[in-house]
Design an enzyme around this catalytic site. Structure first.
Site, short mmCIF file in Angstrom:
data_model
loop_
_atom_site.label_atom_id
_atom_site.label_comp_id
_atom_site.label_asym_id
_atom_site.label_seq_id
_atom_site.Cartn_x
_atom_site.Cartn_y
_atom_site.Cartn_z
N SER A 142 34.19 3.46 -14.69
CA SER A 142 35.47 2.74 -14.56
C SER A 142 36.47 3.34 -15.52
O SER A 142 36.08 3.87 -16.58
CB SER A 142 35.27 1.26 -14.90
OG SER A 142 36.53 0.61 -14.99
N TYR A 155 32.60 -5.30 -21.08
CA TYR A 155 32.65 -4.51 -19.84
C TYR A 155 33.05 -3.06 -20.17
O TYR A 155 32.42 -2.11 -19.68
CB TYR A 155 33.65 -5.14 -18.87
CG TYR A 155 33.77 -4.43 -17.54
CD1 TYR A 155 32.77 -4.55 -16.58
CD2 TYR A 155 34.88 -3.64 -17.24
CE1 TYR A 155 32.88 -3.90 -15.35
CE2 TYR A 155 35.00 -2.99 -16.01
CZ TYR A 155 33.99 -3.13 -15.07
OH TYR A 155 34.10 -2.49 -13.86
N1 LIG Z 1 36.88 -3.32 -8.26
C1 LIG Z 1 37.38 -2.56 -9.22
O1 LIG Z 1 38.60 -2.56 -9.46
C2 LIG Z 1 36.48 -1.67 -10.02
C3 LIG Z 1 37.08 -0.73 -10.87
C4 LIG Z 1 36.28 0.13 -11.61
C5 LIG Z 1 34.90 0.05 -11.48
N2 LIG Z 1 34.33 -0.86 -10.68
C6 LIG Z 1 32.87 -0.88 -10.59
O2 LIG Z 1 32.51 -0.68 -9.24
C7 LIG Z 1 31.22 -1.25 -8.99
C8 LIG Z 1 31.29 -2.12 -7.77
O3 LIG Z 1 32.19 -3.19 -8.06
P1 LIG Z 1 32.97 -4.03 -6.93
O4 LIG Z 1 34.36 -4.17 -7.40
O5 LIG Z 1 32.67 -3.49 -5.59
O6 LIG Z 1 32.26 -5.45 -7.18
P2 LIG Z 1 31.50 -6.49 -6.23
O7 LIG Z 1 31.30 -7.68 -7.08
O8 LIG Z 1 32.22 -6.62 -4.94
O9 LIG Z 1 30.10 -5.78 -5.95
C9 LIG Z 1 29.12 -5.68 -6.94
C10 LIG Z 1 27.79 -5.44 -6.27
O10 LIG Z 1 26.78 -5.32 -7.31
C11 LIG Z 1 25.68 -6.12 -6.92
N3 LIG Z 1 24.91 -6.56 -8.09
C12 LIG Z 1 25.33 -7.27 -9.16
N4 LIG Z 1 24.30 -7.54 -9.97
C13 LIG Z 1 23.19 -6.99 -9.41
C14 LIG Z 1 21.82 -6.95 -9.77
N5 LIG Z 1 21.36 -7.53 -10.88
N6 LIG Z 1 20.97 -6.30 -8.94
C15 LIG Z 1 21.42 -5.73 -7.80
N7 LIG Z 1 22.70 -5.74 -7.41
C16 LIG Z 1 23.58 -6.37 -8.21
C17 LIG Z 1 26.27 -7.29 -6.17
O11 LIG Z 1 25.30 -7.92 -5.36
C18 LIG Z 1 27.35 -6.58 -5.36
O12 LIG Z 1 26.78 -6.06 -4.17
C19 LIG Z 1 30.85 -1.98 -10.28
O13 LIG Z 1 30.01 -1.17 -11.05
C20 LIG Z 1 32.19 -2.16 -10.98
O14 LIG Z 1 32.05 -2.28 -12.36
C21 LIG Z 1 35.08 -1.73 -9.92
#
Ligand SMILES: NC(=O)c1ccc[n+]([C@@H]2O[C@H](COP(=O)([O-])OP(=O)(O)OC[C@H]3O[C@@H](n4cnc5c(N)ncnc54)[C@H](O)[C@@H]3O)[C@@H](O)[C@H]2O)c1
Length: 257
Positions: A142, A155
């Protein structure tokens, strides 16, 4: 054009947001996807939907924070397909607060899901990829790894740890395993929506304000990330190793004043 034809690819957190976008896009590019997450209902539904569209897709319920669960995921994938070409370590959780407000339980949850999970995944998939002579690990980090988002110390620390892991894993296993970070900015997902809770404005208004501050004037979509991830998992990015690709619409390029 990027193709993932017949590649065996695991996507952790593959049932929501960025991961769901990746599961769908990788399958559309011909990959045989193994969708891993702790969301049983959405996982089974996505598996059914992708299979009905003619793709090869398996949902495997996984808690990425547990080494045993990750080990079982890797073993099950090898049983199903005989090999693993790529793993997209993407599952993650978010926590808001300053260091003074956290306790051990929250620290452990965020670090276990975001960081330890990637450690265990690498531990168990690297031997498979080294035996095969090839494999790619893509890790969703991120921009939070590089900037101090107010009230996001935990985070941010977890994501910075992942940036370090990208470099270390890439150096330790170079030649057979490629390791690349994928570093999103603001992506329109359920996690982003959750960050809007507690603000005095509706989500649409907050999103519009954020979009105005991004040089390309829009939030990223899961497909933006999935397209980049597919390139990094594919054969056309064979010389990219030990670094991260930033997908933030230009936000980090802005002057800091
Ligand atoms: N959305 C953003 O703006 C953004 C920006 C930078 C990085 N990210 C990163 O991208 C990745 C995906 O995030 P997102 O925004 O799609 O979030 P989201 O909450 O939509 O998806 C997260 C996924 O992780 C899974 N998960 C969580 N805990 C788990 C566990 N213990 N075991 C198995 N699966 C688990 C959830 O079931 C879900 O499918 C994350 O690592 C997040 O930190 C997101």
């Amino acid at each position: 054009m990027t193709t993932l034809r017949d590649k065996i690819i695991i996507i952790t957190g593959g049932t929501s947001g960025i991961g769901e976008g990746c599961s769908r896009h990788f399958a559309a590019l011909g990959a045989r996807v193994v969708i891993a997450s702790n969301q049983a209902g959405p996982g089974s539904a996505l598996e059914r939907e992708l299979r009905a569209a003619g793709h090869t897709a398996d949902f495997v319920f996984t808690d990425v924070a547990s080494e045993a669960s990750v080990q079982a995921l890797i073993a099950h994938t090898v049983e199903l397909h005989g090999r693993i070409d790529g793993v997209h370590c993407n599952a993650g959780v978010w926590a808001q607060g300053k260091v003074t407000g956290f306790d051990d339980a929250v620290w452990n949850r965020v670090m276990d899901v975001n960081v330890k999970s990637v450690f265990w995944t690498a531990k168990h998939v690297v031997p498979v990829m080294e035996r095969q002579g090839a494999g790619v690990i893509v890790i969703t980090t991120s921009v939070a790894a590089f900037v101090g988002f107010p009230s996001h110390a935990l985070y941010c620390a977890s994501k910075a740890a992942l940036e370090a892991l990208v470099r270390c894993l890439a150096v330790d296993h170079a030649g057979k395993v490629r390791v690349v970070g994928l570093c999103p900015g603001t992506i329109d997902t359920p996690m982003l929506a959750a960050t809007c809770a507690g603000w005095d404005k509706p989500k649409a208004e907050l999103y519009a304000e954020v979009a105005r501050r991004i040089p390309v004037r829009r939030l990223g979509q899961p497909l933006d990330v999935a397209q980049a991830a597919a390139f990094l998992l594919g054969d056309e990015s064979g010389y990219i190793n030990g670094t991260s690709l930033v997908l933030d619409g230009g936000t980090m390029a802005l002057p800091p004043w």
